[in-house]
Design an enzyme around this catalytic site. Structure first.
Site, PDB file in Angstrom:
ATOM      1  N   HIS A   1       4.271   0.176   0.226  1.00  0.00           N
ATOM      2  CA  HIS A   1       5.159   1.330   0.405  1.00  0.00           C
ATOM      3  C   HIS A   1       6.365   0.910   1.224  1.00  0.00           C
ATOM      4  O   HIS A   1       6.421  -0.212   1.740  1.00  0.00           O
ATOM      5  CB  HIS A   1       4.409   2.514   1.021  1.00  0.00           C
ATOM      6  CG  HIS A   1       3.900   2.311   2.417  1.00  0.00           C
ATOM      7  ND1 HIS A   1       3.017   1.322   2.770  1.00  0.00           N
ATOM      8  CD2 HIS A   1       4.151   3.003   3.570  1.00  0.00           C
ATOM      9  CE1 HIS A   1       2.741   1.408   4.063  1.00  0.00           C
ATOM     10  NE2 HIS A   1       3.427   2.419   4.569  1.00  0.00           N
TER      11      HIS A   1
ATOM     12  N   HIS B   1       7.682   1.888   4.110  1.00  0.00           N
ATOM     13  CA  HIS B   1       7.806   1.957   5.569  1.00  0.00           C
ATOM     14  C   HIS B   1       8.124   0.547   6.078  1.00  0.00           C
ATOM     15  O   HIS B   1       7.595  -0.442   5.578  1.00  0.00           O
ATOM     16  CB  HIS B   1       6.515   2.484   6.202  1.00  0.00           C
ATOM     17  CG  HIS B   1       6.394   3.983   6.120  1.00  0.00           C
ATOM     18  ND1 HIS B   1       5.196   4.638   6.133  1.00  0.00           N
ATOM     19  CD2 HIS B   1       7.360   4.939   6.030  1.00  0.00           C
ATOM     20  CE1 HIS B   1       5.413   5.949   6.051  1.00  0.00           C
ATOM     21  NE2 HIS B   1       6.710   6.153   5.979  1.00  0.00           N
TER      22      HIS B   1
ATOM     23  N   HIS C   1      -4.322  -2.718  10.683  1.00  0.00           N
ATOM     24  CA  HIS C   1      -3.258  -1.723  10.867  1.00  0.00           C
ATOM     25  C   HIS C   1      -3.510  -0.870  12.118  1.00  0.00           C
ATOM     26  O   HIS C   1      -3.363   0.349  12.115  1.00  0.00           O
ATOM     27  CB  HIS C   1      -3.102  -0.828   9.624  1.00  0.00           C
ATOM     28  CG  HIS C   1      -1.742  -0.165   9.550  1.00  0.00           C
ATOM     29  ND1 HIS C   1      -1.515   1.113  10.016  1.00  0.00           N
ATOM     30  CD2 HIS C   1      -0.557  -0.608   9.095  1.00  0.00           C
ATOM     31  CE1 HIS C   1      -0.232   1.422   9.820  1.00  0.00           C
ATOM     32  NE2 HIS C   1       0.364   0.392   9.265  1.00  0.00           N
TER      33      HIS C   1
ATOM     34  N   ASP D   1       7.348  -1.330   8.530  1.00  0.00           N
ATOM     35  CA  ASP D   1       6.332  -2.293   8.983  1.00  0.00           C
ATOM     36  C   ASP D   1       5.580  -2.928   7.816  1.00  0.00           C
ATOM     37  O   ASP D   1       4.690  -3.760   8.030  1.00  0.00           O
ATOM     38  CB  ASP D   1       5.361  -1.653  10.001  1.00  0.00           C
ATOM     39  CG  ASP D   1       4.664  -0.409   9.485  1.00  0.00           C
ATOM     40  OD1 ASP D   1       5.169   0.223   8.535  1.00  0.00           O
ATOM     41  OD2 ASP D   1       3.606  -0.047  10.046  1.00  0.00           O
ATOM     42  N   HIS D   2       5.955  -2.577   6.583  1.00  0.00           N
ATOM     43  CA  HIS D   2       5.325  -3.194   5.413  1.00  0.00           C
ATOM     44  C   HIS D   2       6.314  -3.951   4.527  1.00  0.00           C
ATOM     45  O   HIS D   2       5.898  -4.648   3.611  1.00  0.00           O
ATOM     46  CB  HIS D   2       4.582  -2.138   4.577  1.00  0.00           C
ATOM     47  CG  HIS D   2       3.384  -1.595   5.282  1.00  0.00           C
ATOM     48  ND1 HIS D   2       2.097  -1.944   4.941  1.00  0.00           N
ATOM     49  CD2 HIS D   2       3.289  -0.771   6.366  1.00  0.00           C
ATOM     50  CE1 HIS D   2       1.252  -1.335   5.764  1.00  0.00           C
ATOM     51  NE2 HIS D   2       1.944  -0.619   6.637  1.00  0.00           N
TER      52      HIS D   2
ATOM     53  N   ASP E   1      -1.094   1.874   3.511  1.00  0.00           N
ATOM     54  CA  ASP E   1      -1.601   2.841   4.497  1.00  0.00           C
ATOM     55  C   ASP E   1      -2.130   4.073   3.755  1.00  0.00           C
ATOM     56  O   ASP E   1      -1.578   4.449   2.726  1.00  0.00           O
ATOM     57  CB  ASP E   1      -0.463   3.298   5.404  1.00  0.00           C
ATOM     58  CG  ASP E   1       0.115   2.184   6.261  1.00  0.00           C
ATOM     59  OD1 ASP E   1      -0.399   1.067   6.245  1.00  0.00           O
ATOM     60  OD2 ASP E   1       1.136   2.431   6.938  1.00  0.00           O
TER      61      ASP E   1
ATOM     62  N   HIS F   1      -0.441   8.890   1.557  1.00  0.00           N
ATOM     63  CA  HIS F   1       0.314   8.578   2.768  1.00  0.00           C
ATOM     64  C   HIS F   1       1.571   9.461   2.808  1.00  0.00           C
ATOM     65  O   HIS F   1       1.792  10.251   1.911  1.00  0.00           O
ATOM     66  CB  HIS F   1       0.633   7.072   2.740  1.00  0.00           C
ATOM     67  CG  HIS F   1       1.105   6.506   4.033  1.00  0.00           C
ATOM     68  ND1 HIS F   1       0.575   6.856   5.259  1.00  0.00           N
ATOM     69  CD2 HIS F   1       2.077   5.585   4.307  1.00  0.00           C
ATOM     70  CE1 HIS F   1       1.216   6.185   6.204  1.00  0.00           C
ATOM     71  NE2 HIS F   1       2.132   5.416   5.661  1.00  0.00           N
TER      72      HIS F   1
HETATM   73 ZN   LIG Z   1       3.137   3.620   6.443  1.00  0.00          ZN
END
Ligand SMILES: [Zn+2]
Length: 301
Positions: A60, A62, A268, A64-65, A210, A140
């Site tokens: 996805h 976000h 995570h 942090d990914h 996530d 998510h």
């Molecule tokens: Zn996320």
């Protein structure tokens, strides 16, 4: 099947806690799964032969990914990469990456392919003669997929001694491995089962991050060799899961138990917790075989 954890922490990167990225080596293929900030440094630190990566799967959008992705793409350019690179991720990823490259006039000299995802049911997105990859739609705050990596079954193993004893012509060996019955030199039909062993059962890896607690995924990941399931929080902060659409360690354990997987790997983690063993203990209340992801840790299955 080797899984190298490059980063397994949520949100903000720190010197000792890297955001999500992992490398799965399966049947000789090297797949990068998510690409948080700093992934290319982690690839170097843990000596992953990352020029071998041809396929990158992004769950996805976000940060942090995937904030490490444009850096990795431009490093490949600087290193003179020529091999194709395929990126699988949510719709919009192509626009995001190409805009950054365009503004810096940094066009790649190697073929870069985007496979944008927008379906909300599982899709087969990669397949070759050894491995397949399906999306696992998750729950998510933004559109998110996990990924299910599955080995294809090996050929049957030949029992050479037995085949010789039964007077079978050597030229049939390939057919036998593919499961065919064959005639021996005396014209007698020999059933395949008599001259072969079962191959080892194919392995599979389900990556789920996530996501909120989402038991809808259970039928798809049923019996997976390994499940990586996010556990951002412990039960004491369960109220945060609803707002942020994340899971607790216990919820990850419940999914592992319902899906009857071999091993559960947790990751995570929210930065608020000092002792990660608490995550293992909580998941083990419902599922025995729990491992903790750690940056740099390699799991072999
Ligand atoms: Zn996320």
């Amino acid at each position: 099947m080797n899984l190298t954890i490059l980063g397994c922490h949520s949100a903000t990167p720190t010197a000792s806690a890297h955001p999500t990225a992992q490398v799965l080596e399966i049947k000789g293929r090297l797949f990068l799964i998510d690409c948080g900030e700093g992934t290319q440094m982690q690839l170097r630190k843990y000596r992953v032969k990352y020029s071998r990566i041809r396929h990158i799967f992004i769950s996805h959008l976000h940060g942090d990914h995937f904030y490490g992705l444009v850096g990795l793409i431009s490093t490949f350019l600087l290193l003179g990469r020529e091999a194709e690179l395929h990126i699988y991720g949510p719709k919009g990823i192509k626009q995001a990456i190409l805009l950054l490259l365009k503004l810096g006039k940094a066009y790649t000299n190697y073929p870069l392919y985007f496979h944008e995802l927008e379906e909300t049911t599982p899709q087969l997105i990669f397949e070759d003669d050894k491995v397949s990859v399906e999306t696992i739609p998750l729950d998510h705050r933004v559109y998110t997929n996990g990924f299910l990596f599955k080995e294809k079954p090996d050929d049957r193993k030949l029992d050479i001694e037995k085949a010789r004893k039964l007077n079978i012509d050597l030229s049939y060996f390939n057919k036998i491995k593919q499961g065919f019955d064959v005639e021996n030199r005396d014209g007698k039909l020999i059933p395949n089962k008599e001259i072969t062993f079962d191959p080892p059962p194919p392995k599979s890896y389900a990556y789920c991050s996530d996501t909120a607690y989402y038991p809808e995924i259970v039928p798809q990941i049923e019996g997976a060799t390994v499940l990586y399931h996010e556990s951002t929080f412990l039960e004491e902060h369960h109220h945060l899961c609803e707002k942020t659409k994340h899971s607790t360690a216990k919820e990850a354990g419940v999914i592992a138990r319902k899906a009857n997987v071999g091993t559960l790997i947790l990751g995570h983690y929210s930065g608020r917790y000092g002792n990660l063993e608490l995550f293992r203990r909580e998941a083990q209340e419902v599922f025995d075989n729990v491992e903790l992801a750690e940056d740099g840790k390699v799991f072999t299955f």
